[in-house]
Design a protein around this motif. Structure first.
Motif, PDB file in Angstrom:
ATOM      1  N   VAL A   6       0.861  -1.185   0.000  1.00 51.27           N
ATOM      2  CA  VAL A   6       0.000   0.000   0.000  1.00 51.27           C
ATOM      3  C   VAL A   6       0.895   1.233   0.000  1.00 51.27           C
ATOM      4  O   VAL A   6       1.685   1.441   0.936  1.00 51.27           O
ATOM      5  CB  VAL A   6      -0.940   0.020   1.220  1.00 51.27           C
ATOM      6  CG1 VAL A   6      -1.800   1.279   1.198  1.00 51.27           C
ATOM      7  CG2 VAL A   6      -1.801  -1.230   1.232  1.00 51.27           C
ATOM      8  N   CYS A   7       0.787   2.038  -1.030  1.00 48.26           N
ATOM      9  CA  CYS A   7       1.583   3.263  -1.145  1.00 48.26           C
ATOM     10  C   CYS A   7       0.702   4.451  -0.775  1.00 48.26           C
ATOM     11  O   CYS A   7      -0.326   4.696  -1.416  1.00 48.26           O
ATOM     12  CB  CYS A   7       2.113   3.432  -2.572  1.00 48.26           C
ATOM     13  SG  CYS A   7       3.112   2.044  -3.143  1.00 48.26           S
ATOM     14  N   ALA A  24       0.914  -7.284  -5.421  1.00 48.95           N
ATOM     15  CA  ALA A  24      -0.219  -6.364  -5.578  1.00 48.95           C
ATOM     16  C   ALA A  24       0.136  -5.020  -4.952  1.00 48.95           C
ATOM     17  O   ALA A  24       0.589  -4.959  -3.813  1.00 48.95           O
ATOM     18  CB  ALA A  24      -1.453  -6.951  -4.909  1.00 48.95           C
ATOM     19  N   CYS A  25      -0.077  -3.961  -5.718  1.00 46.94           N
ATOM     20  CA  CYS A  25       0.237  -2.613  -5.227  1.00 46.94           C
ATOM     21  C   CYS A  25      -0.985  -1.719  -5.352  1.00 46.94           C
ATOM     22  O   CYS A  25      -1.645  -1.685  -6.392  1.00 46.94           O
ATOM     23  CB  CYS A  25       1.387  -2.008  -6.026  1.00 46.94           C
ATOM     24  SG  CYS A  25       2.958  -2.837  -5.785  1.00 46.94           S
ATOM     25  N   THR A  26      -1.279  -1.011  -4.285  1.00 49.66           N
ATOM     26  CA  THR A  26      -2.375  -0.048  -4.269  1.00 49.66           C
ATOM     27  C   THR A  26      -1.813   1.311  -3.877  1.00 49.66           C
ATOM     28  O   THR A  26      -1.009   1.408  -2.948  1.00 49.66           O
ATOM     29  CB  THR A  26      -3.462  -0.463  -3.268  1.00 49.66           C
ATOM     30  OG1 THR A  26      -3.895  -1.790  -3.555  1.00 49.66           O
ATOM     31  CG2 THR A  26      -4.644   0.481  -3.335  1.00 49.66           C
ATOM     32  N   VAL A  27      -2.241   2.349  -4.598  1.00 47.45           N
ATOM     33  CA  VAL A  27      -1.760   3.702  -4.310  1.00 47.45           C
ATOM     34  C   VAL A  27      -2.925   4.550  -3.821  1.00 47.45           C
ATOM     35  O   VAL A  27      -3.976   4.597  -4.469  1.00 47.45           O
ATOM     36  CB  VAL A  27      -1.116   4.353  -5.555  1.00 47.45           C
ATOM     37  CG1 VAL A  27      -0.602   5.758  -5.204  1.00 47.45           C
ATOM     38  CG2 VAL A  27       0.010   3.484  -6.092  1.00 47.45           C
ATOM     39  N   TRP A  53      -4.006   8.475  -2.498  1.00 46.29           N
ATOM     40  CA  TRP A  53      -3.594   9.875  -2.471  1.00 46.29           C
ATOM     41  C   TRP A  53      -4.365  10.592  -1.355  1.00 46.29           C
ATOM     42  O   TRP A  53      -5.598  10.529  -1.313  1.00 46.29           O
ATOM     43  CB  TRP A  53      -3.874  10.543  -3.812  1.00 46.29           C
ATOM     44  CG  TRP A  53      -3.129   9.882  -4.945  1.00 46.29           C
ATOM     45  CD1 TRP A  53      -3.495   8.767  -5.639  1.00 46.29           C
ATOM     46  CD2 TRP A  53      -1.872  10.285  -5.478  1.00 46.29           C
ATOM     47  NE1 TRP A  53      -2.558   8.448  -6.575  1.00 46.29           N
ATOM     48  CE2 TRP A  53      -1.547   9.361  -6.521  1.00 46.29           C
ATOM     49  CE3 TRP A  53      -0.983  11.337  -5.208  1.00 46.29           C
ATOM     50  CZ2 TRP A  53      -0.374   9.475  -7.269  1.00 46.29           C
ATOM     51  CZ3 TRP A  53       0.180  11.452  -5.955  1.00 46.29           C
ATOM     52  CH2 TRP A  53       0.481  10.529  -6.970  1.00 46.29           C
ATOM     53  N   MET A  54      -3.645  11.223  -0.469  1.00 52.42           N
ATOM     54  CA  MET A  54      -4.188  11.988   0.657  1.00 52.42           C
ATOM     55  C   MET A  54      -4.759  11.098   1.760  1.00 52.42           C
ATOM     56  O   MET A  54      -4.556  11.337   2.929  1.00 52.42           O
ATOM     57  CB  MET A  54      -5.262  12.989   0.196  1.00 52.42           C
ATOM     58  CG  MET A  54      -4.725  14.079  -0.718  1.00 52.42           C
ATOM     59  SD  MET A  54      -3.478  15.128   0.062  1.00 52.42           S
ATOM     60  CE  MET A  54      -4.460  16.021   1.256  1.00 52.42           C
ATOM     61  N   GLN A  55      -5.495  10.053   1.401  1.00 55.49           N
ATOM     62  CA  GLN A  55      -6.094   9.176   2.404  1.00 55.49           C
ATOM     63  C   GLN A  55      -5.591   7.755   2.203  1.00 55.49           C
ATOM     64  O   GLN A  55      -5.333   7.322   1.089  1.00 55.49           O
ATOM     65  CB  GLN A  55      -7.613   9.186   2.299  1.00 55.49           C
ATOM     66  CG  GLN A  55      -8.246  10.533   2.673  1.00 55.49           C
ATOM     67  CD  GLN A  55      -9.756  10.470   2.613  1.00 55.49           C
ATOM     68  OE1 GLN A  55     -10.330   9.875   1.702  1.00 55.49           O
ATOM     69  NE2 GLN A  55     -10.401  11.071   3.590  1.00 55.49           N
ATOM     70  N   THR A  56      -5.473   7.015   3.324  1.00 53.36           N
ATOM     71  CA  THR A  56      -4.988   5.641   3.224  1.00 53.36           C
ATOM     72  C   THR A  56      -5.639   4.787   4.313  1.00 53.36           C
ATOM     73  O   THR A  56      -6.462   5.257   5.091  1.00 53.36           O
ATOM     74  CB  THR A  56      -3.454   5.586   3.366  1.00 53.36           C
ATOM     75  OG1 THR A  56      -3.013   4.257   3.105  1.00 53.36           O
ATOM     76  CG2 THR A  56      -3.006   5.991   4.759  1.00 53.36           C
ATOM     77  N   TYR A  57      -5.230   3.540   4.385  1.00 53.83           N
ATOM     78  CA  TYR A  57      -5.694   2.657   5.436  1.00 53.83           C
ATOM     79  C   TYR A  57      -5.145   3.123   6.780  1.00 53.83           C
ATOM     80  O   TYR A  57      -4.044   3.657   6.866  1.00 53.83           O
ATOM     81  CB  TYR A  57      -5.191   1.224   5.206  1.00 53.83           C
ATOM     82  CG  TYR A  57      -5.633   0.598   3.922  1.00 53.83           C
ATOM     83  CD1 TYR A  57      -6.917   0.079   3.796  1.00 53.83           C
ATOM     84  CD2 TYR A  57      -4.767   0.505   2.835  1.00 53.83           C
ATOM     85  CE1 TYR A  57      -7.328  -0.516   2.606  1.00 53.83           C
ATOM     86  CE2 TYR A  57      -5.165  -0.078   1.650  1.00 53.83           C
ATOM     87  CZ  TYR A  57      -6.458  -0.589   1.545  1.00 53.83           C
ATOM     88  OH  TYR A  57      -6.852  -1.179   0.361  1.00 53.83           O
ATOM     89  N   GLY A  58      -5.911   2.908   7.833  1.00 51.30           N
ATOM     90  CA  GLY A  58      -5.356   3.100   9.166  1.00 51.30           C
ATOM     91  C   GLY A  58      -4.493   1.898   9.485  1.00 51.30           C
ATOM     92  O   GLY A  58      -4.974   0.764   9.498  1.00 51.30           O
ATOM     93  N   VAL A  59      -3.211   2.130   9.721  1.00 49.15           N
ATOM     94  CA  VAL A  59      -2.268   1.041   9.961  1.00 49.15           C
ATOM     95  C   VAL A  59      -1.831   1.090  11.413  1.00 49.15           C
ATOM     96  O   VAL A  59      -1.234   2.077  11.870  1.00 49.15           O
ATOM     97  CB  VAL A  59      -1.038   1.159   9.032  1.00 49.15           C
ATOM     98  CG1 VAL A  59      -0.090  -0.016   9.279  1.00 49.15           C
ATOM     99  CG2 VAL A  59      -1.475   1.204   7.570  1.00 49.15           C
ATOM    100  N   THR A  60      -2.133   0.031  12.165  1.00 53.01           N
ATOM    101  CA  THR A  60      -1.762  -0.019  13.567  1.00 53.01           C
ATOM    102  C   THR A  60      -0.253   0.108  13.725  1.00 53.01           C
ATOM    103  O   THR A  60       0.511  -0.578  13.044  1.00 53.01           O
ATOM    104  CB  THR A  60      -2.224  -1.345  14.197  1.00 53.01           C
ATOM    105  OG1 THR A  60      -3.627  -1.497  14.007  1.00 53.01           O
ATOM    106  CG2 THR A  60      -1.897  -1.387  15.681  1.00 53.01           C
ATOM    107  N   GLY A  61       0.141   1.000  14.622  1.00 58.52           N
ATOM    108  CA  GLY A  61       1.571   1.214  14.840  1.00 58.52           C
ATOM    109  C   GLY A  61       2.121   2.390  14.065  1.00 58.52           C
ATOM    110  O   GLY A  61       3.253   2.806  14.293  1.00 58.52           O
TER     111      GLY A  61
END
Length: 241
Positions: free
Chosen positions: A187-188, A215-218, A220-228
């Protein structure tokens, strides 16, 4: 001594100084002229310095630099630069300029380490289309291509594609963060509005260092909430998936 890793000011009195500065800034080398006849240059200097060394710029698009060819190249220039008026002044001027361009380029090559040679070979292969995506490669400057080649050498040495990609993105796309989800999904997170050029640059790096099966997902401005990763956990800054 490796001249490519010195500051330009270290070569401000030598012919390779402005030559290197213009190459690094992708300027047209035909705008650089060395003058060696009927000029007053200190006998202790190879080149008479001017503002070119400060920032690589020059007013009208041309740089005319006064050179002392006798300091290192006496045997080459002594037969050519006779004080007599032989009627070939224009030819002598052009020939001297060509020779000093060649000698400046030779200076750089002689000052290169094996690492620099490998890196220059990789840049040449990238520009020849060996790695594909020439349109995307055009979004990088000369110095950025050198940076990519450095990361390629690291990749060939370690075999660590994801780690090398992270390092390359950190150096070339500081607004990007890469997270690896379970199952090798990358995830970029681009912390900026969508930009076509930046996407080209990111796509090129992904293609260079990751297998096609990844698999790559981009975002912009918003992304997944990633713990840590606190920067992705602010309310309103992440999406659910």
């Amino acid at each position: 001594m490796d001249r490519n890793h010195q500051g330009v000011n270290r070569g401000s009195s030598q012919i390779w100084g402005p030559y290197l500065a213009m190459r690094q800034q992708e300027r047209d080398m035909s705008g650089l002229f060395y003058r060696v006849k009927n000029v007053r240059v200190s006998p202790y200097l190879e080149l008479q310095a001017d503002s070119l060394y400060e920032n690589g710029s020059y007013g009208d698009g041309f740089a005319h630099l006064d050179a002392n060819p006798y300091l290192r190249f006496f045997s080459i220039f002594d037969p050519l630069l006779s004080p007599d008026d032989s009627g070939y002044d224009e030819f002598d001027t052009a020939l001297a300029d060509i020779l000093l361009h060649y000698l400046a380029d030779l200076d750089l090559k002689m000052g290169m380490s094996s690492y620099d040679f490998y890196r220059s070979f990789l840049v040449r292969e990238m520009e020849a289309g060996v790695f594909g995506a020439l349109d995307e490669l055009s979004a990088f400057s000369y110095m950025e291509k050198q940076e990519i080649a450095s990361h390629l050498l690291r990749f060939y040495h370690t075999g660590d594609g994801p780690g090398t990609l992270q390092k390359a993105v950190e150096a070339l796309l500081p607004e990007c963060r890469i997270y690896i989800r379970e199952g090798w999904e990358f995830v970029c997170y681009m912390r900026q509005p969508y930009d076509g050029t930046e996407k080209q640059r990111l796509d090129y790096l992904i293609r260079l260092f990751l297998p096609l099966s990844c698999a790559c997902t981009v975002h912009w401005m918003q992304t997944y909430g990633v713990t840590g990763y606190d920067g992705t956990m602010r309310t309103g800054d992440f999406i659910l998936a």
